[in-house]
Design a protein around this motif. Structure first.
Motif, PDB file in Angstrom:
ATOM      1  N   THR A 102       0.826  -1.197   0.000  1.00  0.00           N
ATOM      2  CA  THR A 102       0.000   0.000   0.000  1.00  0.00           C
ATOM      3  C   THR A 102       0.862   1.249   0.000  1.00  0.00           C
ATOM      4  O   THR A 102       2.075   1.199   0.252  1.00  0.00           O
ATOM      5  N   LYS A 103       0.222   2.380  -0.260  1.00  0.00           N
ATOM      6  CA  LYS A 103       0.921   3.664  -0.207  1.00  0.00           C
ATOM      7  C   LYS A 103       1.518   3.887   1.180  1.00  0.00           C
ATOM      8  O   LYS A 103       2.620   4.401   1.327  1.00  0.00           O
ATOM      9  N   PHE A 104       0.784   3.460   2.208  1.00  0.00           N
ATOM     10  CA  PHE A 104       1.266   3.598   3.577  1.00  0.00           C
ATOM     11  C   PHE A 104       2.545   2.788   3.768  1.00  0.00           C
ATOM     12  O   PHE A 104       3.525   3.258   4.335  1.00  0.00           O
ATOM     13  N   ASP A 105       2.560   1.546   3.287  1.00  0.00           N
ATOM     14  CA  ASP A 105       3.744   0.701   3.432  1.00  0.00           C
ATOM     15  C   ASP A 105       4.944   1.323   2.725  1.00  0.00           C
ATOM     16  O   ASP A 105       6.074   1.246   3.211  1.00  0.00           O
ATOM     17  N   LYS A 106       4.715   1.916   1.565  1.00  0.00           N
ATOM     18  CA  LYS A 106       5.807   2.558   0.834  1.00  0.00           C
ATOM     19  C   LYS A 106       6.380   3.725   1.630  1.00  0.00           C
ATOM     20  O   LYS A 106       7.593   3.937   1.661  1.00  0.00           O
ATOM     21  N   ASP A 134      -5.870  19.453  10.470  1.00  0.00           N
ATOM     22  CA  ASP A 134      -5.105  19.368   9.232  1.00  0.00           C
ATOM     23  C   ASP A 134      -3.624  19.297   9.601  1.00  0.00           C
ATOM     24  O   ASP A 134      -3.279  19.100  10.765  1.00  0.00           O
ATOM     25  N   ALA A 135      -2.722  19.449   8.612  1.00  0.00           N
ATOM     26  CA  ALA A 135      -1.296  19.241   8.852  1.00  0.00           C
ATOM     27  C   ALA A 135      -0.708  20.217   9.868  1.00  0.00           C
ATOM     28  O   ALA A 135       0.344  19.966  10.447  1.00  0.00           O
ATOM     29  N   THR A 136      -1.401  21.335  10.115  1.00  0.00           N
ATOM     30  CA  THR A 136      -0.899  22.300  11.106  1.00  0.00           C
ATOM     31  C   THR A 136      -1.300  21.911  12.523  1.00  0.00           C
ATOM     32  O   THR A 136      -0.767  22.443  13.495  1.00  0.00           O
ATOM     33  N   GLY A 137      -2.265  20.998  12.648  1.00  0.00           N
ATOM     34  CA  GLY A 137      -2.725  20.559  13.959  1.00  0.00           C
ATOM     35  C   GLY A 137      -4.223  20.754  14.113  1.00  0.00           C
ATOM     36  O   GLY A 137      -4.958  20.916  13.133  1.00  0.00           O
ATOM     37  N   THR A 138      -4.674  20.757  15.367  1.00  0.00           N
ATOM     38  CA  THR A 138      -6.096  20.970  15.665  1.00  0.00           C
ATOM     39  C   THR A 138      -6.493  22.392  15.313  1.00  0.00           C
ATOM     40  O   THR A 138      -5.788  23.344  15.633  1.00  0.00           O
ATOM     41  N   ILE A 139      -7.639  22.536  14.665  1.00  0.00           N
ATOM     42  CA  ILE A 139      -8.117  23.848  14.223  1.00  0.00           C
ATOM     43  C   ILE A 139      -9.317  24.242  15.067  1.00  0.00           C
ATOM     44  O   ILE A 139     -10.340  23.551  15.082  1.00  0.00           O
ATOM     45  N   ILE A 173     -11.468  16.154   8.116  1.00  0.00           N
ATOM     46  CA  ILE A 173     -10.866  15.309   9.148  1.00  0.00           C
ATOM     47  C   ILE A 173     -11.378  15.776  10.508  1.00  0.00           C
ATOM     48  O   ILE A 173     -11.197  16.936  10.885  1.00  0.00           O
ATOM     49  N   PHE A 174     -12.034  14.884  11.228  1.00  0.00           N
ATOM     50  CA  PHE A 174     -12.531  15.159  12.576  1.00  0.00           C
ATOM     51  C   PHE A 174     -11.851  14.146  13.495  1.00  0.00           C
ATOM     52  O   PHE A 174     -12.213  12.960  13.493  1.00  0.00           O
ATOM     53  N   ARG A 202       3.120  14.744  11.110  1.00  0.00           N
ATOM     54  CA  ARG A 202       1.801  15.316  10.812  1.00  0.00           C
ATOM     55  C   ARG A 202       1.582  15.428   9.306  1.00  0.00           C
ATOM     56  O   ARG A 202       0.490  15.176   8.799  1.00  0.00           O
ATOM     57  N   LEU A 203       2.632  15.813   8.589  1.00  0.00           N
ATOM     58  CA  LEU A 203       2.514  15.967   7.138  1.00  0.00           C
ATOM     59  C   LEU A 203       2.299  14.610   6.464  1.00  0.00           C
ATOM     60  O   LEU A 203       1.497  14.488   5.529  1.00  0.00           O
ATOM     61  N   TYR A 204       3.008  13.561   6.930  1.00  0.00           N
ATOM     62  CA  TYR A 204       2.775  12.214   6.402  1.00  0.00           C
ATOM     63  C   TYR A 204       1.319  11.809   6.602  1.00  0.00           C
ATOM     64  O   TYR A 204       0.661  11.295   5.697  1.00  0.00           O
ATOM     65  N   ILE A 205       0.825  12.032   7.811  1.00  0.00           N
ATOM     66  CA  ILE A 205      -0.556  11.661   8.127  1.00  0.00           C
ATOM     67  C   ILE A 205      -1.532  12.426   7.241  1.00  0.00           C
ATOM     68  O   ILE A 205      -2.454  11.849   6.645  1.00  0.00           O
ATOM     69  N   TYR A 206      -1.330  13.743   7.143  1.00  0.00           N
ATOM     70  CA  TYR A 206      -2.254  14.568   6.369  1.00  0.00           C
ATOM     71  C   TYR A 206      -2.270  14.155   4.892  1.00  0.00           C
ATOM     72  O   TYR A 206      -3.343  14.053   4.274  1.00  0.00           O
ATOM     73  N   ASN A 207      -1.088  13.924   4.325  1.00  0.00           N
ATOM     74  CA  ASN A 207      -1.028  13.559   2.910  1.00  0.00           C
ATOM     75  C   ASN A 207      -1.744  12.244   2.643  1.00  0.00           C
ATOM     76  O   ASN A 207      -2.441  12.085   1.633  1.00  0.00           O
ATOM     77  N   LEU A 208      -1.585  11.281   3.555  1.00  0.00           N
ATOM     78  CA  LEU A 208      -2.268  10.003   3.379  1.00  0.00           C
ATOM     79  C   LEU A 208      -3.776  10.166   3.499  1.00  0.00           C
ATOM     80  O   LEU A 208      -4.543   9.656   2.674  1.00  0.00           O
ATOM     81  N   LEU A 209      -4.218  10.909   4.523  1.00  0.00           N
ATOM     82  CA  LEU A 209      -5.652  11.099   4.727  1.00  0.00           C
ATOM     83  C   LEU A 209      -6.267  11.913   3.588  1.00  0.00           C
ATOM     84  O   LEU A 209      -7.402  11.664   3.169  1.00  0.00           O
ATOM     85  N   LYS A 210      -5.522  12.881   3.086  1.00  0.00           N
ATOM     86  CA  LYS A 210      -6.017  13.668   1.947  1.00  0.00           C
ATOM     87  C   LYS A 210      -6.185  12.777   0.719  1.00  0.00           C
ATOM     88  O   LYS A 210      -7.148  12.917  -0.049  1.00  0.00           O
ATOM     89  N   SER A 211      -5.235  11.844   0.540  1.00  0.00           N
ATOM     90  CA  SER A 211      -5.351  10.908  -0.576  1.00  0.00           C
ATOM     91  C   SER A 211      -6.598  10.039  -0.426  1.00  0.00           C
ATOM     92  O   SER A 211      -7.328   9.802  -1.409  1.00  0.00           O
ATOM     93  N   LEU A 212      -6.871   9.562   0.796  1.00  0.00           N
ATOM     94  CA  LEU A 212      -8.080   8.785   1.051  1.00  0.00           C
ATOM     95  C   LEU A 212      -9.317   9.633   0.783  1.00  0.00           C
ATOM     96  O   LEU A 212     -10.324   9.145   0.219  1.00  0.00           O
TER      97      LEU A 212
END
Length: 398
Positions: free
Chosen positions: A2-6, A325-330, A342-343, A384-394
């Motif tokens: 998966t993209k995550f594994d990569k 988002d990638a900056t944190g809690t809004i 993202i909630f 945070r950026l890794y997480i955001y990019n993956l979630l944005k892709s989803l």
């Protein structure tokens, strides 16, 4: 793969520990699962379980105290409610109830919970995020010190206990002596040491009458006085990751089981009953996630989040969970061109960052996820950026 594994094959992530579970609750299908059944240090993701506990065990309005009443005398048995004169919640329900009473007596020995949780960092005693746990908290168990044109302190009881000095510390470790840097022109919140005599003095100050402290628990049927809406406490806990509120929610939850308050009582009840469905039973020791003794799996968080989604109205649920988002809690979503998608609740300790919650996709689906990351040495911002990019892709592809 998966993209995550990569992503995990990248050099700066190879020596750390990562887990992801993504689930489609409509089909009950798991879309991604990497290390989903492995145990991680959850940090403040623990507050998701505390929220679930509150929703299961505490009524719509928070039980602010138990009491016995005879003529104009009232006997108070605390419930752990954190909202009494809290600097943000500012609830005065109990105070207004007690003010006209001729005689007020308080029992303060009904807690079996220690002031700090197991595994908490001992050196954090003077930081705002580590107030003591107590059966009858007042003012959030912190002294609020304001140093602008003049020095102000809440509660005023501590005004003579604050020194303006360059000492470099905020409070003495073993007494309520506070310090404020004269060059710091702002507001600081410093936990105070909770003692029975102090609670009595603070109550006497606000109620303007003498308070008796009982040595034994009155043996009779108690009534319950209810305070502010429970959701207002849950929302602040989740949105600002308030450790004190999380601990006191569990303590108040235990008050629905017994007059004796105990965080472990609430935890044991939940594990034996409402959380018995979890495939991997957690090690759960506090409400806030301050302790590194806590151990949860990503799959457990997804299962709990699924229960919340099934049992709580969606509009209410997504109000309790903050936007992220990638900056944190809004705290306030100001981008009119992009709807929040993202909630989720973060969980941060040194070298650990986790995010668990709900993801809305462009196609209108809802996904539940838990992304847990432990023992990394790269900056939190990169995780945070890794997480955001993956979630944005989803978000864009599902």
């Amino acid at each position: 793969m998966t993209k995550f594994d990569k992503q995990l094959n990248e050099a700066n992530l190879q020596n750390s520990f990562h887990g992801l579970v993504v689930m489609d609750p409509a089909s009950n299908k798991v879309l991604y699962n990497t290390n989903g059944d492995k145990y991680f240090t959850p940090a403040s993701n623990t507050k998701i379980v505390t929220l679930f506990t509150g929703l299961k065990m505490i009524p719509k309005h928070f039980p602010t105290m138990k009491y016995l009443e005879k003529n104009d005398s009232v006997y108070v048995i605390p419930t752990g409610d954190p909202s009494w004169l809290h600097p943000y919640l500012m609830d005065s329900t109990a105070i207004n109830f007690l003010k006209p009473k001729k005689s007020v007596s308080v029992y303060l020995k009904n807690s079996e919970t220690e002031r700090f949780g197991p595994g908490w960092a001992w050196e954090d005693y003077h930081f705002y995020f580590s107030p003591e746990r107590s059966p009858l908290p007042l003012y959030g168990n912190v002294a609020t010190i304001i140093n602008n044109d003049s020095l102000e302190v809440s509660p005023k009881f501590f005004l003579d206990s604050v020194q303006v000095t360059y000492s470099g510390k905020r409070r003495d470790e073993f007494k309520n002596q506070f310090y404020m840097n004269p060059e710091r022109k702002d507001t600081v919140e410093v936990p105070f040491i909770v003692k029975e005599e102090l609670i009595r003095n603070l109550l006497e100050s606000v109620l303007q009458k003498k308070i008796a402290v009982l040595e034994s628990l009155p043996l009779a049927q108690k009534k319950v006085l209810y305070g502010i809406k429970s959701d207002s406490i849950y929302k602040r806990m989740m949105h600002v990751s308030d450790n004190f509120l999380a601990e006191q929610i569990l303590m108040t939850a235990s008050s629905t089981l017994s007059d004796t308050l105990g965080i472990q009582r609430a935890i044991d009840h939940m594990l034996e009953n409402e959380l018995s469905f979890l495939e991997q039973q957690p090690r759960w020791v506090d409400g806030s996630g301050l302790s590194r003794y806590n151990l949860f799996t990503p799959k457990s968080f997804v299962q709990i989040l699924q229960k919340l989604y099934q049992e709580v109205d969606s509009e209410r649920l997504f109000t309790l969970f903050p936007n992220w988002d990638a900056t944190g809690t809004i705290s306030k979503w100001d981008n009119p061109t992009v709807e929040p998608f993202i909630f989720a609740k973060t969980g941060t300790l040194g070298n650990n960052f986790n995010l668990s919650g709900y993801l809305k996709t462009k196609s209108g689906k809802l996904l539940i996820f838990s992304f847990m990351n432990n023992h990394f040495k790269i900056p939190n911002s990169e995780i945070r950026l890794y997480i955001y990019n993956l979630l944005k892709s989803l978000h864009e592809t599902h």
